[in-house]
Design a protein around this motif. Structure first.
Motif, PDB file in Angstrom:
ATOM      1  N   GLN A  64       0.807  -1.222   0.000  1.00 21.20           N
ATOM      2  CA  GLN A  64       0.000   0.000   0.000  1.00 21.20           C
ATOM      3  C   GLN A  64       0.842   1.275   0.000  1.00 21.20           C
ATOM      4  N   ALA A  65       1.866   1.339   0.816  1.00 22.40           N
ATOM      5  CA  ALA A  65       2.632   2.579   0.988  1.00 22.40           C
ATOM      6  C   ALA A  65       3.921   2.614   0.180  1.00 22.40           C
ATOM      7  N   SER A  66       4.165   1.624  -0.660  1.00 18.15           N
ATOM      8  CA  SER A  66       5.483   1.495  -1.297  1.00 18.15           C
ATOM      9  C   SER A  66       5.872   2.674  -2.191  1.00 18.15           C
ATOM     10  N   ARG A  67       4.924   3.375  -2.761  1.00 21.70           N
ATOM     11  CA  ARG A  67       5.260   4.491  -3.668  1.00 21.70           C
ATOM     12  C   ARG A  67       5.022   5.857  -3.033  1.00 21.70           C
ATOM     13  N   TRP A  68       4.728   5.891  -1.769  1.00 21.40           N
ATOM     14  CA  TRP A  68       4.475   7.147  -1.085  1.00 21.40           C
ATOM     15  C   TRP A  68       5.786   7.854  -0.757  1.00 21.40           C
ATOM     16  N   PRO A  69       5.729   9.171  -0.543  1.00 18.73           N
ATOM     17  CA  PRO A  69       6.923   9.885  -0.062  1.00 18.73           C
ATOM     18  C   PRO A  69       7.395   9.294   1.275  1.00 18.73           C
ATOM     19  N   GLU A  70       8.678   9.377   1.536  1.00 18.34           N
ATOM     20  CA  GLU A  70       9.273   8.775   2.735  1.00 18.34           C
ATOM     21  C   GLU A  70       8.569   9.219   4.015  1.00 18.34           C
ATOM     22  N   LYS A  71       8.241  10.491   4.128  1.00 19.40           N
ATOM     23  CA  LYS A  71       7.575  11.010   5.334  1.00 19.40           C
ATOM     24  C   LYS A  71       6.247  10.280   5.566  1.00 19.40           C
ATOM     25  N   ASP A  72       5.480  10.085   4.509  1.00 20.44           N
ATOM     26  CA  ASP A  72       4.190   9.402   4.621  1.00 20.44           C
ATOM     27  C   ASP A  72       4.372   7.919   4.929  1.00 20.44           C
ATOM     28  N   ARG A  73       5.378   7.294   4.318  1.00 19.18           N
ATOM     29  CA  ARG A  73       5.644   5.877   4.598  1.00 19.18           C
ATOM     30  C   ARG A  73       6.028   5.680   6.061  1.00 19.18           C
ATOM     31  N   SER A  74       6.860   6.560   6.572  1.00 16.12           N
ATOM     32  CA  SER A  74       7.273   6.457   7.980  1.00 16.12           C
ATOM     33  C   SER A  74       6.070   6.591   8.908  1.00 16.12           C
ATOM     34  N   ARG A  75       5.207   7.540   8.627  1.00 14.28           N
ATOM     35  CA  ARG A  75       4.004   7.737   9.444  1.00 14.28           C
ATOM     36  C   ARG A  75       3.105   6.500   9.361  1.00 14.28           C
ATOM     37  N   TYR A  76       2.924   5.989   8.156  1.00 16.23           N
ATOM     38  CA  TYR A  76       2.107   4.803   7.921  1.00 16.23           C
ATOM     39  C   TYR A  76       2.621   3.621   8.742  1.00 16.23           C
ATOM     40  N   PHE A  77       3.909   3.312   8.620  1.00 14.08           N
ATOM     41  CA  PHE A  77       4.466   2.164   9.334  1.00 14.08           C
ATOM     42  C   PHE A  77       4.405   2.355  10.846  1.00 14.08           C
ATOM     43  N   SER A  78       4.579   3.577  11.308  1.00 17.10           N
ATOM     44  CA  SER A  78       4.467   3.864  12.735  1.00 17.10           C
ATOM     45  C   SER A  78       3.038   3.615  13.220  1.00 17.10           C
ATOM     46  N   LEU A  79       2.047   4.081  12.457  1.00 21.29           N
ATOM     47  CA  LEU A  79       0.652   3.888  12.846  1.00 21.29           C
ATOM     48  C   LEU A  79       0.270   2.413  12.806  1.00 21.29           C
ATOM     49  N   VAL A  80       0.634   1.724  11.744  1.00 21.87           N
ATOM     50  CA  VAL A  80       0.297   0.296  11.630  1.00 21.87           C
ATOM     51  C   VAL A  80       0.912  -0.475  12.800  1.00 21.87           C
ATOM     52  N   ALA A  81       2.133  -0.140  13.163  1.00 19.99           N
ATOM     53  CA  ALA A  81       2.812  -0.840  14.267  1.00 19.99           C
ATOM     54  C   ALA A  81       2.086  -0.647  15.597  1.00 19.99           C
ATOM     55  N   GLN A  82       1.374   0.464  15.748  1.00 23.06           N
ATOM     56  CA  GLN A  82       0.651   0.741  16.991  1.00 23.06           C
ATOM     57  C   GLN A  82      -0.730   0.076  17.040  1.00 23.06           C
ATOM     58  N   CYS A  83      -1.202  -0.430  15.903  1.00 23.35           N
ATOM     59  CA  CYS A  83      -2.521  -1.067  15.857  1.00 23.35           C
ATOM     60  C   CYS A  83      -2.486  -2.433  16.536  1.00 23.35           C
ATOM     61  N   ASP A  84      -3.629  -2.851  17.032  1.00 23.01           N
ATOM     62  CA  ASP A  84      -3.750  -4.136  17.705  1.00 23.01           C
ATOM     63  C   ASP A  84      -3.869  -5.290  16.721  1.00 23.01           C
ATOM     64  N   VAL A  85      -4.460  -5.021  15.563  1.00 25.40           N
ATOM     65  CA  VAL A  85      -4.712  -6.030  14.542  1.00 25.40           C
ATOM     66  C   VAL A  85      -4.322  -5.450  13.191  1.00 25.40           C
ATOM     67  N   GLU A  86      -3.719  -6.288  12.360  1.00 25.14           N
ATOM     68  CA  GLU A  86      -3.381  -5.889  10.992  1.00 25.14           C
ATOM     69  C   GLU A  86      -4.014  -6.912  10.055  1.00 25.14           C
ATOM     70  N   SER A  87      -4.966  -6.464   9.246  1.00 30.00           N
ATOM     71  CA  SER A  87      -5.638  -7.347   8.285  1.00 30.00           C
ATOM     72  C   SER A  87      -5.227  -6.939   6.882  1.00 30.00           C
ATOM     73  N   VAL A  88      -4.509  -7.823   6.197  1.00 29.23           N
ATOM     74  CA  VAL A  88      -4.074  -7.565   4.822  1.00 29.23           C
ATOM     75  C   VAL A  88      -5.074  -8.264   3.907  1.00 29.23           C
ATOM     76  N   ILE A  89      -5.756  -7.499   3.090  1.00 30.48           N
ATOM     77  CA  ILE A  89      -6.827  -8.046   2.254  1.00 30.48           C
ATOM     78  C   ILE A  89      -6.264  -8.941   1.161  1.00 30.48           C
ATOM     79  N   GLN A  90      -5.156  -8.550   0.556  1.00 28.62           N
ATOM     80  CA  GLN A  90      -4.498  -9.402  -0.443  1.00 28.62           C
ATOM     81  C   GLN A  90      -3.025  -9.019  -0.519  1.00 28.62           C
ATOM     82  N   SER A  91      -2.208  -9.897  -1.072  1.00 30.43           N
ATOM     83  CA  SER A  91      -0.765  -9.656  -1.070  1.00 30.43           C
ATOM     84  C   SER A  91      -0.326  -8.613  -2.087  1.00 30.43           C
ATOM     85  N   HIS A  92      -0.947  -8.581  -3.246  1.00 32.54           N
ATOM     86  CA  HIS A  92      -0.491  -7.697  -4.325  1.00 32.54           C
ATOM     87  C   HIS A  92      -1.526  -6.619  -4.643  1.00 32.54           C
TER      88      HIS A  92
END
Length: 170
Positions: A87-115
């Motif tokens: 999802q975040a692979s083509r985002w600017p670095e600042k947005d990717r960092s925020r994304y990964f930080s937020l996802v890491a704080q979540c209790d559950v991570e549901s990936v709908i599909q791999s690609h």
């Protein structure tokens, strides 16, 4: 699969927000306060699980509001519903960092599909609605993913609460 205690969110990316990426804009700050208030109201009405699609823009604001709510109420859980692993692979670095930080704080991570494919965002949106009884939305009235998600929720009997971006125009 629908849970009476689950609330999900849909909203616009920065390109459809009146302030774009300028989160210091007074309108953005007011929207963030409104989202925090809506999340608190949902909690007061019995919602304990919150699902976020983790897109840039309003989704980030929602996720941050729910994480702040969880700091005050230990019975709150946050789920990151990811349309695909990249999802975040083509985002600017600042947005990717925020994304990964937020996802890491979540209790559950549901990936709908791999690609990524052209339907993965809608599948993610349907997943969120199908597992919720309340949808909060930040919406500008225009065609797009937010309108699709709102329409899907209404067709499936999910309560919707819309925060109109008209309130945040200059």
């Amino acid at each position: 699969m629908k849970s009476a205690a689950t609330c999900c969110f849909t909203g616009h990316r920065p390109s459809k927000l009146p302030w774009g990426t300028n989160e210091d804009d007074e309108r953005c700050l007011r929207l963030k306060e409104r989202l925090a208030s809506e999340v608190q109201t949902a909690y007061d009405n019995g919602y304990r699980h919150f699902i976020c699609g983790m897109a840039r823009g309003a989704d980030f604001y929602f996720c941050e509001a729910v994480l702040a709510l969880r700091e005050r109420h230990s019975d709150v859980t946050v789920e990151a519903a990811l349309p695909c692993e990249t999802q975040a692979s083509r985002w600017p670095e600042k947005d990717r960092s925020r994304y990964f930080s937020l996802v890491a704080q979540c209790d559950v991570e549901s990936v709908i599909q791999s690609h990524y494919d052209k339907g993965c965002m809608q599948r993610r949106d349907r997943y969120m609605v199908d597992h919720s009884s309340l949808l909060l939305a930040v919406y500008n009235g225009l065609l797009g993913g937010t309108m699709y998600t709102l329409t899907y929720a209404m067709r499936h009997g999910v309560e919707t609460r819309v925060i109109s971006l008209d309130e945040y125009e200059m």
